[in-house]
Design a protein around this motif. Structure first.
Motif, mmCIF file in Angstrom:
data_model
loop_
_atom_site.group_PDB
_atom_site.id
_atom_site.type_symbol
_atom_site.label_atom_id
_atom_site.label_comp_id
_atom_site.label_asym_id
_atom_site.label_seq_id
_atom_site.Cartn_x
_atom_site.Cartn_y
_atom_site.Cartn_z
ATOM 1 N N GLU A 8 -7.920 43.863 6.795
ATOM 2 C CA GLU A 8 -6.709 43.643 5.990
ATOM 3 C C GLU A 8 -6.902 42.506 4.996
ATOM 4 O O GLU A 8 -6.415 42.587 3.864
ATOM 5 C CB GLU A 8 -5.518 43.336 6.903
ATOM 6 N N LYS A 9 -7.573 41.453 5.415
ATOM 7 C CA LYS A 9 -7.813 40.308 4.515
ATOM 8 C C LYS A 9 -8.780 40.676 3.395
ATOM 9 O O LYS A 9 -8.594 40.295 2.249
ATOM 10 C CB LYS A 9 -8.357 39.106 5.299
ATOM 11 N N LEU A 10 -9.821 41.421 3.736
ATOM 12 C CA LEU A 10 -10.848 41.739 2.739
ATOM 13 C C LEU A 10 -10.355 42.706 1.674
ATOM 14 O O LEU A 10 -10.754 42.603 0.509
ATOM 15 C CB LEU A 10 -12.095 42.289 3.419
ATOM 16 N N VAL A 11 -9.489 43.646 2.043
ATOM 17 C CA VAL A 11 -9.030 44.629 1.050
ATOM 18 C C VAL A 11 -8.066 44.006 0.037
ATOM 19 O O VAL A 11 -7.730 44.650 -0.953
ATOM 20 C CB VAL A 11 -8.421 45.895 1.693
ATOM 21 N N GLU A 12 -7.682 42.773 0.258
ATOM 22 C CA GLU A 12 -6.863 42.072 -0.730
ATOM 23 C C GLU A 12 -7.687 41.730 -1.976
ATOM 24 O O GLU A 12 -7.132 41.437 -3.031
ATOM 25 C CB GLU A 12 -6.280 40.784 -0.136
ATOM 26 N N PHE A 13 -9.007 41.771 -1.846
ATOM 27 C CA PHE A 13 -9.885 41.441 -2.963
ATOM 28 C C PHE A 13 -10.207 42.701 -3.763
ATOM 29 O O PHE A 13 -10.490 43.756 -3.200
ATOM 30 C CB PHE A 13 -11.189 40.808 -2.449
ATOM 31 N N GLU A 14 -10.178 42.558 -5.079
ATOM 32 C CA GLU A 14 -10.470 43.674 -5.965
ATOM 33 C C GLU A 14 -11.898 44.157 -5.766
ATOM 34 O O GLU A 14 -12.831 43.360 -5.625
ATOM 35 C CB GLU A 14 -10.287 43.234 -7.426
ATOM 36 N N GLY A 15 -12.061 45.467 -5.720
ATOM 37 C CA GLY A 15 -13.381 46.054 -5.617
ATOM 38 C C GLY A 15 -13.859 46.309 -4.203
ATOM 39 O O GLY A 15 -14.991 46.723 -3.999
ATOM 40 N N VAL A 16 -13.005 46.069 -3.206
ATOM 41 C CA VAL A 16 -13.396 46.313 -1.821
ATOM 42 C C VAL A 16 -12.875 47.687 -1.401
ATOM 43 O O VAL A 16 -11.690 47.977 -1.521
ATOM 44 C CB VAL A 16 -12.837 45.220 -0.877
ATOM 45 N N ASN A 17 -13.775 48.511 -0.899
ATOM 46 C CA ASN A 17 -13.432 49.855 -0.453
ATOM 47 C C ASN A 17 -13.099 49.823 1.036
ATOM 48 O O ASN A 17 -14.001 49.707 1.875
ATOM 49 C CB ASN A 17 -14.608 50.799 -0.724
ATOM 50 N N LYS A 18 -11.827 49.934 1.364
ATOM 51 C CA LYS A 18 -11.371 49.847 2.755
ATOM 52 C C LYS A 18 -12.024 50.915 3.635
ATOM 53 O O LYS A 18 -12.312 50.679 4.798
ATOM 54 C CB LYS A 18 -9.853 49.982 2.812
ATOM 55 N N GLU A 19 -12.258 52.073 3.087
ATOM 56 C CA GLU A 19 -12.805 53.185 3.860
ATOM 57 C C GLU A 19 -14.271 52.989 4.220
ATOM 58 O O GLU A 19 -14.781 53.637 5.119
ATOM 59 C CB GLU A 19 -12.633 54.496 3.085
#
Length: 112
Positions: A83-94
């Motif tokens: 959840e914290k990492l997907v707050e950053f642009e360019g991170v693919n949650k999947e």
């Protein structure tokens, strides 16, 4: 002694990285009742051309195999870090990858 390595291509400010490291420390400490002073978090930044999957951060969590580090706790820690990492642009949650490596207590030592 959780030791966390985050490898990614995201360009974040020093303040954003410090907050992320603090957040990861808080997540692990709260979820596993680990002393914050015993949690180490490092961020490794790579240029996009040096990563085969530039939108996929890799989080490697190395820690001692303790009773409170259950599969449920690992799932909770991974979900909250994601959840914290997907707050950053360019991170693919999947495709975000979180790996755990557990060491027996007799194979670790902190301090003198």
């Amino acid at each position: 002694m959780p030791y966390v390595n985050l490898s990614w291509t995201v360009k974040a400010s020093a303040e954003e990285k410090r907050k992320l490291m603090d957040d990861i420390t808080d997540i692990i400490s709260t979820t596993t009742e680990t002393d914050k002073a015993r949690i180490y978090v490092f961020i490794r930044e790579y240029d996009k051309e040096n990563a085969s999957q530039p939108d996929c951060p890799v989080v490697q969590i190395d820690w001692v195999d303790l009773p409170n580090r259950t599969p449920e706790a690992k799932k909770e820690v991974a979900g909250k870090i994601q959840e914290k990492l997907v707050e950053f642009e360019g991170v693919n949650k999947e495709r975000l990858l979180i790996l755990y490596d557990e060491f027996p207590r007799h194979n670790t030592k902190i301090g003198l």
